[in-house]
Write an enzyme that holds these catalytic residues in place. Structure first.
Site, PDB file in Angstrom:
ATOM      1  N   HIS A   1      -1.768   0.719  -9.628  1.00 32.08           N
ATOM      2  CA  HIS A   1      -2.345  -0.326  -8.764  1.00 32.08           C
ATOM      3  C   HIS A   1      -2.912  -1.454  -9.640  1.00 32.08           C
ATOM      4  CE1 HIS A   1      -3.945  -0.853  -4.440  1.00 32.08           C
ATOM      5  NE2 HIS A   1      -3.863  -2.033  -5.018  1.00 32.08           N
TER       6      HIS A   1
ATOM      7  N   GLU B   1      -4.142   7.432  -3.769  1.00 30.28           N
ATOM      8  CA  GLU B   1      -4.622   6.994  -5.090  1.00 30.28           C
ATOM      9  C   GLU B   1      -5.990   7.595  -5.373  1.00 30.28           C
ATOM     10  OE1 GLU B   1      -4.471   2.722  -5.217  1.00 30.28           O
ATOM     11  OE2 GLU B   1      -2.335   2.723  -4.744  1.00 30.28           O
TER      12      GLU B   1
ATOM     13  N   ARG C   1       0.854  -1.177   0.000  1.00 34.89           N
ATOM     14  CA  ARG C   1       0.000   0.000   0.000  1.00 34.89           C
ATOM     15  C   ARG C   1       0.894   1.233   0.000  1.00 34.89           C
ATOM     16  NH1 ARG C   1      -3.488  -2.778  -1.526  1.00 34.89           N
ATOM     17  NH2 ARG C   1      -5.496  -3.249  -0.578  1.00 34.89           N
TER      18      ARG C   1
HETATM   19  O1  LIG Z   1      -4.283  -4.107  -3.743  1.00 36.00           O
HETATM   20  C1  LIG Z   1      -4.893  -5.073  -3.992  1.00 36.00           C
HETATM   21  C2  LIG Z   1      -5.315  -6.026  -3.009  1.00 36.00           C
HETATM   22  O2  LIG Z   1      -5.219  -5.758  -1.789  1.00 36.00           O
HETATM   23  O3  LIG Z   1      -5.800  -7.089  -3.429  1.00 36.00           O
END
Ligand SMILES: O=CC(=O)O
Length: 324
Positions: free
Chosen positions: A298, A280, A251
């Site tokens: 992402h 984001e 993250r």
């Molecule tokens: O970021 C994506 C997830 O947590 O699956």
């Protein structure tokens, strides 16, 4: 704000309202497969807050028992409190940091996480980003596209992956898959996690600064919690050093992003491969112009297989929940 009109206006009282937060693509695939069972309501992040959305669409909040979401829209305590009948949250992610879990516990709302099948994709992405940063693949691509035929080729040097010391931060399933892949490149693997893993033979560092001092690369694969927020701060980046590279597939807020930008701009670290960002979908503008950074929206898991598999898992979870 779009509502799937053909379903919303369906008179069939058996349809169950399903509030979809955030993931438009999942929504589209899932809707096309399951339109017979669910009355879909859509709300996207950065659009109307939930109370206004429900009012605009004339939806009774107490009719909503299930939310389908991803990390794009926080499911805060306020959202949960607005939905008195909420019983189930299905998230298509591995991480749960967008959901207020204590509030769910208190209210008895079940949280089902169907992101587990993406472990290998995320690990592949981490290795891909690392190779790209070290061998400057994206930078070289930009260079060739802009090259003027009268000039000789000249590019800054890359750096080899073989033999690098890689510190994996968060040694869960994704971290383990990253290690497996990087062993094949003869990297020296070590790791940091909350606790030493009894069955993992790689060197364990309980202290992130020590891990950084002993690593050439940090790969961040851990979840975001109050403890891990900004764990990669300026001090850690300085300990990693001027040749150091950071890859983040966890993250964005694991790293203090302002400090990261500064360190990249003034060359305190060599480069970064980032699939995630602190706010984001915003990406700091300084990063856009830097050639030592590889950026991805992402997108580690966004393969066609992912959509098909995830829809199946979502459907299974909804069916098993006894709500439908
Ligand atoms: O970021 C994506 C997830 O947590 O699956």
């Amino acid at each position: 704000m779009a509502v799937a009109d053909e379903h919303y206006h369906n008179d069939n009282k058996e349809l169950q309202p399903l509030l979809v937060f955030g993931p438009p693509l999942i929504f589209q695939v899932f809707e096309s497969r399951n339109s017979h069972k669910y009355l879909f309501l859509k709300a996207f992040s950065s659009q109307l807050p939930l109370p206004q959305f429900l009012t605009t669409q004339n939806v009774d909040p107490s009719s909503i028992r299930t939310i389908l979401c991803n990390q794009l829209q926080p499911i805060t305590a306020n959202v949960i409190r607005l939905l008195p009948s909420l019983a189930l949250i299905v998230t298509t992610t591995v991480g749960n940091d967008h959901i207020d879990l204590p509030e769910c516990n208190q209210r008895g709302v079940q949280v089902v996480n169907v992101g587990g099948q993406t472990t290998e994709d995320v690990a592949d992405m981490a290795v891909g980003l690392l190779i790209d940063v070290l061998y400057r693949i994206s930078a070289a691509d930009r260079y060739v596209r802009k090259w003027v035929p009268s000039k000789p080729w000249s590019l800054p040097r890359g750096s080899k992956l073989g033999g690098k010391g890689v510190g994996i931060v968060g040694f869960g399933r994704i971290g383990g898959e990253v290690a497996k892949r990087l062993e094949a490149f003869d990297c020296r693997i070590m790791y940091h996690s909350r606790k030493r893993k009894p069955f993992v033979s790689y060197p364990f560092y309980s202290n992130i600064l020590e891990l950084a001092s002993n690593s050439d690369v940090l790969v961040l694969c851990c979840s975001l919690t109050e403890e891990t927020k900004h764990m990669i701060n300026r001090e850690v980046m300085l300990a990693l050093g001027k040749e150091g590279v950071i890859v983040n597939v966890g993250r964005g807020a694991l790293i203090d992003e302002n400090e990261l930008v500064q360190c990249l701009v003034i060359g305190e670290i060599r480069g970064a491969g980032l699939d995630v960002f602190e706010n984001e979908p915003k990406v700091p503008k300084e990063l856009i112009t830097l050639d030592n950074v590889v950026l991805s929206p992402h997108a580690a898991v966004l393969t066609s297989d992912y959509f098909t598999d995830t829809c199946e898992f979502v459907e299974e979870s909804l069916s098993k929940s006894l709500l439908f």
